[in-house]
Design a protein around this motif. Structure first.
Motif, short mmCIF file in Angstrom:
data_model
loop_
_atom_site.label_atom_id
_atom_site.label_comp_id
_atom_site.label_asym_id
_atom_site.label_seq_id
_atom_site.Cartn_x
_atom_site.Cartn_y
_atom_site.Cartn_z
N PRO A 244 8.44 -4.43 12.91
CA PRO A 244 9.68 -4.18 12.15
C PRO A 244 9.85 -2.69 11.87
O PRO A 244 8.87 -1.98 11.65
N ASP A 245 11.12 -2.22 11.93
CA ASP A 245 11.36 -0.78 11.80
C ASP A 245 10.92 -0.27 10.42
O ASP A 245 11.06 -0.96 9.42
N ILE A 246 10.35 0.91 10.41
CA ILE A 246 9.93 1.53 9.14
C ILE A 246 10.35 3.00 9.16
O ILE A 246 10.59 3.56 10.23
N SER A 247 10.40 3.62 8.00
CA SER A 247 10.87 5.01 7.91
C SER A 247 9.86 5.97 8.54
O SER A 247 10.23 6.96 9.15
N GLU A 248 8.57 5.65 8.41
CA GLU A 248 7.55 6.56 8.97
C GLU A 248 7.43 6.32 10.48
O GLU A 248 6.69 5.43 10.93
N LYS A 249 8.16 7.12 11.27
CA LYS A 249 8.19 6.92 12.73
C LYS A 249 6.83 7.22 13.36
O LYS A 249 6.42 6.58 14.32
N LEU B 202 -4.53 -1.28 10.17
CA LEU B 202 -3.39 -0.42 9.78
C LEU B 202 -2.10 -1.24 9.75
O LEU B 202 -1.27 -1.07 8.86
N TYR B 203 -1.96 -2.18 10.70
CA TYR B 203 -0.79 -3.07 10.77
C TYR B 203 -0.71 -3.87 9.46
O TYR B 203 0.35 -3.99 8.85
N CYS B 204 -1.89 -4.35 9.01
CA CYS B 204 -1.95 -5.13 7.77
C CYS B 204 -1.59 -4.26 6.56
O CYS B 204 -0.91 -4.70 5.64
N MET B 205 -2.00 -2.99 6.61
CA MET B 205 -1.67 -2.07 5.50
C MET B 205 -0.21 -1.64 5.54
O MET B 205 0.31 -1.06 4.60
N THR B 206 0.47 -1.91 6.67
CA THR B 206 1.87 -1.52 6.81
C THR B 206 2.81 -2.69 6.54
O THR B 206 3.77 -2.58 5.79
N TYR B 207 2.48 -3.85 7.15
CA TYR B 207 3.37 -5.01 7.07
C TYR B 207 2.85 -6.13 6.18
O TYR B 207 3.44 -7.19 6.08
N VAL C 180 0.88 -1.16 0.00
CA VAL C 180 0.00 0.00 0.00
C VAL C 180 0.92 1.22 0.00
O VAL C 180 1.90 1.25 0.75
N THR C 181 0.65 2.22 -0.82
CA THR C 181 1.52 3.41 -0.79
C THR C 181 1.27 4.17 0.51
O THR C 181 0.14 4.18 1.01
N PRO C 182 2.33 4.86 1.03
CA PRO C 182 2.16 5.64 2.27
C PRO C 182 1.03 6.65 2.17
O PRO C 182 0.30 6.88 3.14
N LEU C 183 0.83 7.19 0.96
CA LEU C 183 -0.23 8.20 0.78
C LEU C 183 -1.62 7.55 0.90
O LEU C 183 -2.47 8.03 1.65
N ASP C 184 -1.81 6.42 0.18
CA ASP C 184 -3.09 5.71 0.26
C ASP C 184 -3.36 5.33 1.72
O ASP C 184 -4.44 5.56 2.24
N ARG C 185 -2.33 4.73 2.37
CA ARG C 185 -2.52 4.23 3.74
C ARG C 185 -2.96 5.35 4.68
O ARG C 185 -3.91 5.20 5.43
N LYS C 186 -2.28 6.48 4.58
CA LYS C 186 -2.60 7.60 5.49
C LYS C 186 -4.01 8.12 5.21
O LYS C 186 -4.79 8.37 6.12
#
Ligand SMILES: Cn1cc(Nc2nc(NC3CCCCC3)c3c(C#N)c[nH]c3n2)cn1
Length: 279
Positions: A241-246, A208-213, A105-111
């Protein structure tokens, strides 16, 4: 082509979107070739309590139209002793199918989708409704935004095995909050006690976890009993797991806190830095 008539208006059935137990969702066209979704519920086998829960869901859905665009549009409905028809806005796809088909999922879509989901759930909470069974199949994508299609009030009739609601995720435990599993106050057979709004925050966190990992927090545990134990076991760490979006990482960790009292609230999520600036 089969047709459905609701309040004297005729609709042509294009296809069945999903079916489960005694409810079916169709994609239909009106006389102006406008696309709609029609939810049909057969009330012949329903007992008075079920009929009441459906009427309750429709009243709330009808009322909450006014408060948020993230609640699916209900244009009309027809209730008789033997059936219910609900004429609604038709989504392009439900979030469960969308998530399954595209792991990333793109960060934009997810947010953006996160913002939509928070607004929808905040709307039902501010009207005293706690869903308590939120999962991706309760949301549909409509022209790029996410909308909530049900409030968890009507008994999701347990479909008979032959007609499990297609991709409806009926009965999935992956989004269940720990307190609902440990909740000893509701006797078996009584309706789930909807303890508090924090349960919906946990479920939203799992989405959201599913949309991230690309998977839900306990997806790797296939045994259902073991999964339930892991969800309530504070010594079973949830991996982040570490991601760039803190900011996103902080939202996930704040939603997936097992103690509902320490879990972030929906109000705090709406004010969280993750939503304050575009990625
Ligand atoms: C797969 N898929 C879904 C759509 N769109 C859609 N699906 C709806 N329910 C689906 C029923 C099966 C499970 C997933 C939700 C509803 C709806 C209700 N209730 C009100 N509007 C809708 N729009 C297009 N493809």
């Amino acid at each position: 082509n089969d047709t459905i008539t609701i309040k004297g208006k005729r609709f042509i059935i294009l296809k069945m979107i999903g079916c489960g137990g005694s409810s079916k969702v169709y994609q239909v066209l009106d006389h102006k070739n406008q696309l709609f979704a029609v939810k049909y519920v057969n009330l012949e086998e329903a007992d008075a309590q079920m009929v009441e829960s459906y009427k309750n869901e429709i009243q709330h859905l009808n009322h909450l139209q006014l408060y948020s665009d993230q609640i699916i549009k209900l244009y009309d409905y027809e209730i008789t002793n033997s059936y219910i028809y609900m004429l609604m806005e038709c989504g392009n796809l439900d979030l469960n199918t969308w998530l399954r088909n595209r792991k990333t999922v793109t960060p934009l879509d997810r947010k953006f989708y996160w913002k939509n989901m928070l607004e929808a759930v905040h709307t039902i909470h501010s009207h005293g409704i706690i869903h308590s069974d939120l999962k991706p199949a309760n949301f549909v994508l409509v022209n790029g935004s996410v909308k909530l299609i049900d409030f968890g009030i009507a008994n999701t009739i347990q479909p008979d095995v032959t007609s499990i609601m297609k991709n409806s995720q009926v009965g999935t435990l992956s989004y269940m909050p720990p307190e609902a599993i440990k909740d000893t106050s509701s006797q078996p057979g009584q309706s789930r006690s909807k303890i508090c709004t924090k349960g919906d925050v946990w479920s939203l966190g799992c989405i959201l976890y599913c949309m991230t990992y690309g998977k839900t927090p306990f997806q790797s545990i296939t045994n259902q009993i073991a999964k339930l134990h892991a969800i309530i076991d504070t010594s079973h760490p949830i991996e982040f797991p570490d991601i760039s979006e803190k900011d996103l990482l902080d939202v996930l960790k704040s939603c997936l806190v097992r103690n509902p009292r320490e879990r972030i609230s929906l109000k705090e999520l709406l004010d969280h830095p993750y939503l304050q600036h575009s990625p």
